[in-house]
Design a protein around this motif. Structure first.
Motif, mmCIF file in Angstrom:
data_model
loop_
_atom_site.group_PDB
_atom_site.id
_atom_site.type_symbol
_atom_site.label_atom_id
_atom_site.label_comp_id
_atom_site.label_asym_id
_atom_site.label_seq_id
_atom_site.Cartn_x
_atom_site.Cartn_y
_atom_site.Cartn_z
ATOM 1 N N GLU A 147 36.662 -4.754 40.036
ATOM 2 C CA GLU A 147 37.429 -5.566 40.991
ATOM 3 C C GLU A 147 38.756 -4.893 41.328
ATOM 4 O O GLU A 147 39.213 -4.932 42.477
ATOM 5 C CB GLU A 147 37.655 -6.957 40.416
ATOM 6 C CG GLU A 147 36.376 -7.784 40.382
ATOM 7 C CD GLU A 147 36.375 -8.864 39.312
ATOM 8 O OE1 GLU A 147 35.330 -9.540 39.163
ATOM 9 O OE2 GLU A 147 37.387 -9.028 38.611
ATOM 10 N N ALA A 148 39.376 -4.259 40.323
ATOM 11 C CA ALA A 148 40.617 -3.532 40.589
ATOM 12 C C ALA A 148 40.366 -2.393 41.579
ATOM 13 O O ALA A 148 41.192 -2.134 42.470
ATOM 14 C CB ALA A 148 41.200 -2.985 39.287
ATOM 15 N N GLY A 149 39.227 -1.707 41.432
ATOM 16 C CA GLY A 149 38.892 -0.649 42.377
ATOM 17 C C GLY A 149 38.733 -1.179 43.787
ATOM 18 O O GLY A 149 39.184 -0.562 44.767
ATOM 19 N N GLU A 180 32.992 -7.626 30.567
ATOM 20 C CA GLU A 180 34.069 -8.300 31.288
ATOM 21 C C GLU A 180 35.119 -7.288 31.724
ATOM 22 O O GLU A 180 35.612 -7.342 32.856
ATOM 23 C CB GLU A 180 34.719 -9.375 30.429
ATOM 24 C CG GLU A 180 35.778 -10.161 31.184
ATOM 25 C CD GLU A 180 36.425 -11.252 30.343
ATOM 26 O OE1 GLU A 180 37.391 -11.868 30.835
ATOM 27 O OE2 GLU A 180 35.988 -11.465 29.198
ATOM 28 N N ARG A 181 35.464 -6.332 30.863
ATOM 29 C CA ARG A 181 36.428 -5.305 31.258
ATOM 30 C C ARG A 181 35.885 -4.468 32.411
ATOM 31 O O ARG A 181 36.617 -4.174 33.366
ATOM 32 C CB ARG A 181 36.782 -4.410 30.070
ATOM 33 C CG ARG A 181 37.627 -3.196 30.461
ATOM 34 C CD ARG A 181 38.131 -2.420 29.264
ATOM 35 N NE ARG A 181 39.182 -3.158 28.572
ATOM 36 C CZ ARG A 181 39.869 -2.671 27.534
ATOM 37 N NH1 ARG A 181 39.588 -1.464 27.051
ATOM 38 N NH2 ARG A 181 40.814 -3.387 26.967
ATOM 39 N N ARG A 182 34.628 -4.111 32.336
ATOM 40 C CA ARG A 182 34.039 -3.317 33.420
ATOM 41 C C ARG A 182 34.077 -4.081 34.745
ATOM 42 O O ARG A 182 34.338 -3.489 35.806
ATOM 43 C CB ARG A 182 32.612 -2.912 33.063
ATOM 44 C CG ARG A 182 32.542 -1.781 32.034
ATOM 45 C CD ARG A 182 31.124 -1.295 31.828
ATOM 46 N NE ARG A 182 30.351 -2.227 31.020
ATOM 47 C CZ ARG A 182 30.320 -2.209 29.695
ATOM 48 N NH1 ARG A 182 31.025 -1.316 29.015
ATOM 49 N NH2 ARG A 182 29.585 -3.085 29.024
ATOM 50 N N GLU A 183 33.839 -5.386 34.702
ATOM 51 C CA GLU A 183 33.887 -6.189 35.920
ATOM 52 C C GLU A 183 35.303 -6.234 36.490
ATOM 53 O O GLU A 183 35.513 -6.085 37.694
ATOM 54 C CB GLU A 183 33.401 -7.608 35.636
ATOM 55 C CG GLU A 183 31.901 -7.707 35.402
ATOM 56 C CD GLU A 183 31.487 -9.091 34.941
ATOM 57 O OE1 GLU A 183 32.346 -10.002 34.976
ATOM 58 O OE2 GLU A 183 30.326 -9.258 34.537
ATOM 59 N N ARG A 184 36.299 -6.431 35.615
ATOM 60 C CA ARG A 184 37.685 -6.484 36.091
ATOM 61 C C ARG A 184 38.108 -5.143 36.672
ATOM 62 O O ARG A 184 38.819 -5.091 37.681
ATOM 63 C CB ARG A 184 38.623 -6.868 34.953
ATOM 64 C CG ARG A 184 38.399 -8.221 34.312
ATOM 65 C CD ARG A 184 38.674 -9.391 35.234
ATOM 66 N NE ARG A 184 37.509 -9.730 36.040
ATOM 67 C CZ ARG A 184 36.485 -10.445 35.597
ATOM 68 N NH1 ARG A 184 36.474 -10.901 34.365
ATOM 69 N NH2 ARG A 184 35.466 -10.718 36.402
ATOM 70 N N LEU A 185 37.684 -4.042 36.036
ATOM 71 C CA LEU A 185 38.049 -2.727 36.557
ATOM 72 C C LEU A 185 37.367 -2.456 37.900
ATOM 73 O O LEU A 185 37.950 -1.843 38.792
ATOM 74 C CB LEU A 185 37.698 -1.638 35.547
ATOM 75 C CG LEU A 185 38.554 -1.629 34.273
ATOM 76 C CD1 LEU A 185 38.047 -0.578 33.293
ATOM 77 C CD2 LEU A 185 40.020 -1.383 34.602
#
Length: 733
Positions: free
Chosen positions: A668-670, A661-666
């Motif tokens: 998306e932030a990119g 989940e953190r990797r997905e949010r990061l």
């Protein structure tokens, strides 16, 4: 009986290298016409669905491609995203489990995303016939009548003519065996299955029970119905096995329906050639025949005295092969992975260090520009600058003055070495002297000569005045004057609180989320100063209003306008949903949840973030301006500020998550960072409005956007300090 078309969007298509690669598999390529194979499949099967929507099962890494391609053909789908590939058994099981929960009698029509079937109506009619049988508890596969012996396909042996039980499934044979199968009446195995969802889950329970257990556990416990559903980590624990091995070869319920329409799995370049629609680009042929040539725009391929060749040109790779050897291209791909691995997948073309570029731009361009050309001699701030750096204003709104004071104080807190303190203090003095009415409220706007233009006390302006005062108080700029003015405004707020919670706004939309949201932000800022406990009460009141009235209780998104009882406003106003505000409220509620240890507020923040993503246009890579309350596009324009709020919320959600989940949010932030960078001009100005066609409106840069920009930059610095993102600034020093 309701048919639910299910499109399986997996597979690598390695025999179609260099066009098809892991990052861009064949289903997303236009190999047989103007649409990709996936898009053609969606268009072919959508009429089978009662609501016009289909179900797509795809890997999480292809979420953007699926969304973009659906948008291009204006189609809708429920997309189930696999956290990792576990072969067709778990993928089909996930779709069946989802359908069973939605409709216990539903029939799934499961098909591959990458097949070529020119006669769409013949295909749909076959599915309808098969569905009638499937509703009786059978698993029906479509068996294509062979046009010739082929070793590229698996075969099905029927037990009799017409729709009949399957005698056996067989793997891809050699050429001689394939000829015998065709002579004996075998059918090509098309890989299409029509089965009642409950029947498939029952057979899985009997023959591969662990698959059913794990896929059911991977579906959202909330009963979420889309449009995008990320399957949980339990999916990773499902056995990695094809549906053929898991069920079809063991089940006693399988039947096959012979079909006679043209069909190809488009598995290699020879089959693309056979469709007659695979050529693309400019090919100059001299004494050449039976050649398949695909070339990008801006290039030309010329052939002389050759035949039976595939010539496939990509920007970084070229394949030349004999068409009768096309099935062996995978052997080339295996060597490329070893000898030239950079060309085994799509070359990375992302912007280098987008976060670092953001910091450099803030420090060397935006802040220097707006603290020089963006300031009047009397300390007031300019409303807008042209892209050439010239003043453009006919009024001076209070919100611009207060926002710029806030920006400068935050720049100082982040270590900027420019004249932030002098500009902030001069601006604050000018603001307090010119915008405070005799009763202590903040007036709406002045003329450019400093005389009063609009004496209305707008809640929105009171909120931003309070935010600026809190930032200046924290920076030690006129602290006594800041505290006194804030106390005056707080007294007014206490007296004006509505019986049902929240505060009334001036103008045509008195009961709105936006003005209360900014008051929420200001109340949080003053709560952190610790000078008056009543600010905690203001923040708690607005949080409660959001959780109980502003946020839709069933779906979890937030509307903009309401009636006096905080119910959705009548007419079109009550249907408006802004993706940028979903992100902005998500960020504010997550901060409030952390401060209060409020699990309900945190859950709402996460859901708001997810709804904000519904408004991200995958083609342009930006958050759009407006949706309606069924979360369909209402306005496809994309202003700058929603990009900043997406970036800020994505990083905040990443900090609150871990693992995938953190990797997905990061990730998306990119994307949000790259989207925002499109708007920023090298000289420190920006474009504000991106149009649906990808062009920007030619207009001055509004100073008010810098408030949103520094808010996002603040969160970038937090993420960098917490080592969530690399190549990012940790401040403005």
């Amino acid at each position: 009986m309701t048919i639910y078309p299910v499109i399986m969007c997996g597979g690598a298509g390695s025999r179609l290298w260099p066009a098809s690669r892991p990052g861009r598999p064949k289903q997303f390529l236009a190999l047989t016409g103007e649409h990709s194979l996936f898009q053609s499949t969606v268009l072919r099967v959508a009429p089978l669905a009662s609501d016009g929507r289909v179900i797509v099962v795809a890997g999480a890494g292809h979420a953007d491609a699926v969304a973009a391609q659906l948008a291009e053909i204006e189609a809708e789908a429920i997309v189930l995203l696999e956290p990792e590939a576990r072969d067709s058994g778990p993928a089909m099981a996930a779709a069946a489990a989802f359908i069973e929960a939605l409709d216990p009698t539903g029939v799934a029509a499961i098909m591959a995303s990458d097949h070529h079937i020119p006669d769409a109506e013949a295909f749909r009619e076959a599915v309808r016939i098969a569905a009638t049988e499937a509703a009786q508890g059978r698993i029906v596969t479509l068996g294509v009548t062979p046009t010739s012996p082929s070793s590229a396909y698996g075969y099905i042996c029927p037990s009799g003519p017409g729709l009949a039980p399957v005698k056996r499934f067989v793997e891809k044979p050699d050429t001689a065996t394939a000829a015998r199968y065709v002579a004996e009446g075998y059918l090509w195995n098309s890989g299409n299955f029509i089965v009642a969802a409950r029947t498939l889950m029952d057979d899985l329970a009997a023959h591969a029970p662990e698959i059913g257990v794990q896929v059911r556990a991977s579906l959202p416990a909330s009963g979420e119905t889309g449009p995008v559903i990320r399957l949980g980590d339990a999916f990773r624990s499902a056995p990695k096995i094809s549906i053929d091995y898991a069920v079809m070869e063991k089940s006693g319920r399988t039947s096959v329906l012979p079909v006679h329409f043209a069909w190809s799995d488009v598995g290699a370049w020879d089959s693309v050639m056979d469709t007659g629609e695979g050529q693309s680009g400019i090919h100059i042929a001299v004494d050449s025949e039976s050649c398949l040539v695909r070339v990008p725009d801006g290039m030309v391929v010329a052939t002389l005295g050759v035949s039976n060749l595939a010539v496939i040109v990509e920007p970084d790779a070229v394949l030349v092969c004999a068409l009768d050897r096309a099935q062996q291209v995978k052997a080339i791909v295996d060597r490329i992975r070893t000898e030239a691995p950079g060309h085994a997948d799509i070359p990375e073309r992302r912007e280098a260090a987008p976060f670092a570029r953001f910091g450099d731009w803030m420090r060397t361009a935006a802040l220097p520009l707006w603290t020089t050309l963006g300031v009047h001699p009397d300390g007031a701030f300019v409303e807008a600058l042209t892209l050439e750096g010239r003043h453009s204003e006919s009024r001076r709104r209070a919100r611009v003055q207060s926002r710029q004071i806030f920006v400068l104080c935050r720049a100082g807190a982040l270590g900027w070495q420019g004249p932030w303190r002098e500009r902030a203090e001069a601006g604050l003095n000018r603001f307090l002297d010119g915008y405070v009415r005799e009763d202590g409220a903040i007036r709406n706007a002045l003329n450019t000569d400093g005389t009063v233009l609009d004496d209305t006390a707008v809640l929105y302006e009171q909120a931003f005045a309070l935010l600026a005062l809190a930032a200046a108080h924290e920076a030690g700029i006129l602290p006594e004057r800041c505290e006194a003015q804030a106390r005056t405004l707080l007294d007014r707020l206490e007296a004006e609180r509505l019986p049902g919670g929240g505060w009334r706004e001036a103008g045509d939309h008195p009961f709105q989320a936006n003005a209360n949201m900014h008051l929420f932000e200001a109340a949080q800022a003053w709560s952190a100063r610790g000078v008056d406990d009543r600010w905690n009460g203001i923040a708690d009141t607005i949080a409660s209003l959001a959780l109980t009235r502003l946020i839709d209780p069933e779906r979890g998104f937030l509307r903009e306008f309401f009636d006096a009882d905080w119910r959705p406003a009548p007419g079109e106003d009550g249907h408006l949903v802004e993706p940028g505000h979903q992100f902005e409220w998500s960020w504010l509620l997550s901060r409030h949840a952390l401060a209060r240890q409020d699990a309900a507020a945190m859950a709402a923040a996460r859901k708001l973030y997810a709804h904000g993503l519904r408004g991200v246009d995958p083609r342009r890579g930006v958050a759009i301006d407006q949706l309606d309350d069924v979360l369909k596009v209402r306005s496809a324009g994309a202003r700058l500020w929603p990009q900043t709020e997406w970036l800020r919320a994505a990083l905040a959600m990443a900090a609150l998550s871990d693992g995938d989940e953190r990797r997905e949010r990061l990730a998306e932030a990119g994307k949000a960072m790259r989207g925002l960078n499109r708007y920023l001009c090298a000289n420190g100005t920006w474009r504000d409005k991106l149009q649906p066609d990808g062009s920007f409106v030619d207009e001055p840069a509004p100073a008010s956007s810098l408030y949103h920009i520094i808010g996002a930059f603040d969160e970038v610095c937090v993420a960098a300090r917490e080592v969530l993102i690399a190549d990012a600034p940790v401040g403005l020093a």
